[in-house]
Design a protein around this motif. Sequence first.
Motif, PDB file in Angstrom:
ATOM      1  N   LEU A   1       3.978 -12.717  -6.695  1.00  0.00           N
ATOM      2  CA  LEU A   1       2.769 -12.887  -5.884  1.00  0.00           C
ATOM      3  C   LEU A   1       2.542 -11.661  -5.002  1.00  0.00           C
ATOM      4  O   LEU A   1       2.348 -11.752  -3.788  1.00  0.00           O
ATOM      5  N   ALA A   2       2.587 -10.502  -5.639  1.00  0.00           N
ATOM      6  CA  ALA A   2       2.441  -9.237  -4.915  1.00  0.00           C
ATOM      7  C   ALA A   2       1.332  -8.412  -5.532  1.00  0.00           C
ATOM      8  O   ALA A   2       1.147  -8.412  -6.758  1.00  0.00           O
ATOM      9  N   LEU A   3       0.598  -7.722  -4.700  1.00  0.00           N
ATOM     10  CA  LEU A   3      -0.448  -6.800  -5.134  1.00  0.00           C
ATOM     11  C   LEU A   3      -0.060  -5.408  -4.654  1.00  0.00           C
ATOM     12  O   LEU A   3       0.023  -5.168  -3.451  1.00  0.00           O
TER      13      LEU A   3
ATOM     14  N   MET B   1       0.847  -1.184   0.000  1.00  0.00           N
ATOM     15  CA  MET B   1       0.000   0.000   0.000  1.00  0.00           C
ATOM     16  C   MET B   1       0.892   1.247   0.000  1.00  0.00           C
ATOM     17  O   MET B   1       1.631   1.474   0.957  1.00  0.00           O
ATOM     18  N   ASN B   2       0.823   2.015  -1.115  1.00  0.00           N
ATOM     19  CA  ASN B   2       1.648   3.225  -1.247  1.00  0.00           C
ATOM     20  C   ASN B   2       3.115   2.946  -0.940  1.00  0.00           C
ATOM     21  O   ASN B   2       3.800   3.744  -0.304  1.00  0.00           O
ATOM     22  N   GLY B   3       3.593   1.752  -1.372  1.00  0.00           N
ATOM     23  CA  GLY B   3       4.993   1.412  -1.203  1.00  0.00           C
ATOM     24  C   GLY B   3       5.349   0.781   0.113  1.00  0.00           C
ATOM     25  O   GLY B   3       6.511   0.434   0.337  1.00  0.00           O
ATOM     26  N   VAL B   4       4.389   0.628   1.023  1.00  0.00           N
ATOM     27  CA  VAL B   4       4.657   0.050   2.336  1.00  0.00           C
ATOM     28  C   VAL B   4       4.202  -1.407   2.350  1.00  0.00           C
ATOM     29  O   VAL B   4       3.051  -1.699   2.021  1.00  0.00           O
ATOM     30  N   PRO B   5       5.084  -2.347   2.720  1.00  0.00           N
ATOM     31  CA  PRO B   5       4.679  -3.756   2.736  1.00  0.00           C
ATOM     32  C   PRO B   5       3.531  -3.991   3.702  1.00  0.00           C
ATOM     33  O   PRO B   5       3.487  -3.428   4.794  1.00  0.00           O
ATOM     34  N   GLY B   6       2.593  -4.851   3.281  1.00  0.00           N
ATOM     35  CA  GLY B   6       1.462  -5.199   4.119  1.00  0.00           C
ATOM     36  C   GLY B   6       1.475  -6.674   4.463  1.00  0.00           C
ATOM     37  O   GLY B   6       2.491  -7.362   4.308  1.00  0.00           O
TER      38      GLY B   6
END
Length: 734
Positions: A64-66, A1-6
Amino acid sequence: MNGVPGDTALVLIAPRDAWISPADLARTGLSGIGGARRELDGRTLVSLRSLAPDVRFELDERELALRLEAAPSLLGRGAVDLRAWSRPAGIETGDAPSAFLNYAAHATTQEDASGFLEAGVSRDAALLTGSVSATQVAGVVRGLTTLTLDRPERLLRLTAGDALVAPDALSGAPMLAGIGIAREWSLDPYRVRAPLPGATAFAATPSTVDVYVNGALARSLPVAPGTYDLSNLPVTTGANDVRLVVRDAFGRTQAIEAAHYQAQGLLAPGLDELGWWAGALRERYGTESFSYGDPVLIGRHRRGFSDRLTGGARLELGPRVQQAGASVTVGSGAGELEAAAAASADEGAPGAAGFLAWRYSARRFALGADASVLSSRFAHATLAAGADRALWRAGAHVAAPLGRVASVELQYVGAEQRDAGASHRVEARTSLRVGGGAWLQLSASVSRDRAADPAAAVFAQLVMAAPGGGTLDAGVRSGRAGTSASTGLQRTLPVGPGVGYRLRADSAAGGTVSALAQAQPEFGRYELGYDHGRGSEVGSASASGGLVLVGRRLFATRPVEQGFALLRVPGVPGVRAYLDRRPVGRTDARGDLLVPGLLPYYGNRLGIEDADVPASYRIGDTERLVASRPRGAAVVRFDVERLRAVEGWLRLARREGAVVPAYGTFELDLPGGTRRSPVGADGAFWLEDVPAGEHAARVYWNGEVCELPLAVPESGAGVLELGTVTCGPRAPML
């Protein structure tokens, strides 16, 4: 989200779309999520494509990233209070019933003597005080007698007895014997009563918000992604330049700049400042005990209507004088403007008055002007219509620093008394730092009183630091009375125990010399003085101090002027104590110390020196935040506990000789439970909090257990050495 890993999430992939749980989006910081929904195996999913244009997404099937980018409107909104004086956590009151007696005595070699006594009793939010003075001229005279009740949660103070009503721009300061209720800001010193500015900042990623006020970093705080309403920016009185810098995790920055003028006379919107008093005017205070005048009712009320406007009204009603007035304070980028007007009647004789003031303060200069006008018959509780008064009074000033080593100020003061005439004074002052802790102060003035000719005066003085924390000065002045020189050496009393002095010599009026020696132990304040000049010599001596009853003990101390604390380190004498990290004394034989000088309702930092506590004691916290009542007591107990420990060396009795149960376990049954100690390589053990008596014990070693009784004798030592303890025949482990 906005470059921050979730977090890891379950995503349903569809042609040109992806479906994800709204709960997973909420965990990334999104709020107010709409979009198309569907159910899948009991799970609610939302279409990311339907959230456009507020949400954009990119699917990386290899990783496998969104990857999501969300608009600010979906990142939530938070509030951050940036006030400089926020109430610290952990403040304790420690209220305790107490009583005090202040005394002062003064005598001179000219057979002049005077004395003063003041007593007070405090319990919870109530304080009862009374005073009496004695002089050779007036005899014994009652001073103030007042019962005060504080309501800190409502910022209200109730008084019964003698009370001094604070003056405003167009009134005096009457002393009433009666009752009163008023807003008292000191009941919460952390309360922000002025309308401080705010700002809004947005962080797309985890960021740091730096707040700069007048070029200095005031606050720095980490924030999560979102929009933040920043309130109570820590500005100072006067003109301020505010700059917010938002720096994200990738080093990108955005800046928000604004200018704000902080007026000191404004109240925050919706905030009220009020006071009502009813009683009889006390007259001839200091010379008579029970002299009262007319009854009077006085009321005042100010209210903040907006960030820029505060209005007020005043009412005074009595059988002789009636008065009503209004005031307004306006703040803007051009400074602060204050205006007031009032009308009065004294036995039917009308009067009027007006006041106008303007102030502007910036980093590089400050200036202001004020003027008041009174009619010849204007009256209030302390000014009769027939009394002399200033028909007009005016003042103006401008001040500015000259670099880092100098400052300059220009001031004008003028007034015209109805009966005594007019006076004017213009003065210029400057202060120059000449290095080495020395300052040169220069001033020049021109004054004119009534019909006298103008008089000019100049003054120059050099002030420098003296050894031992004092100051040395030498100056010269020239004026209408001639030219004279003066010099002095002085040192002020410290906050705690210490000494002070003052030596001065002046060539004016035939020459004068004065000397003052001061001593301030923990139990009082003492002075010896000497003055020689104008053909006379006078010696003087004075003593003042206080007695405090708190915690079932009586203490001698300096005069009680603020709050105080009974600091307790039970049973440990000689422990150094600190107030706001300044030494204030040592505990007595019982481990007690009375600490005066606490600021009421403020978080005072009390501490002890842990190095002064013997090693045979266990120490808890060594610093506490304590708030006392005005002239009331707080009992602060520092947790120290004597270690009742036993130590020794274990041996197991064998036919072939004693064996050391190295690295075994030693157990001891006590009333509060079982205590255990590891056994050292030499058989050493250590057990704490062991009372005297005989206790069942066990030694576990190599799969065996040996039981024995352990006798602990009575002892005043913190650590009792039992020596070698031998356990009898071995027994198999159960």
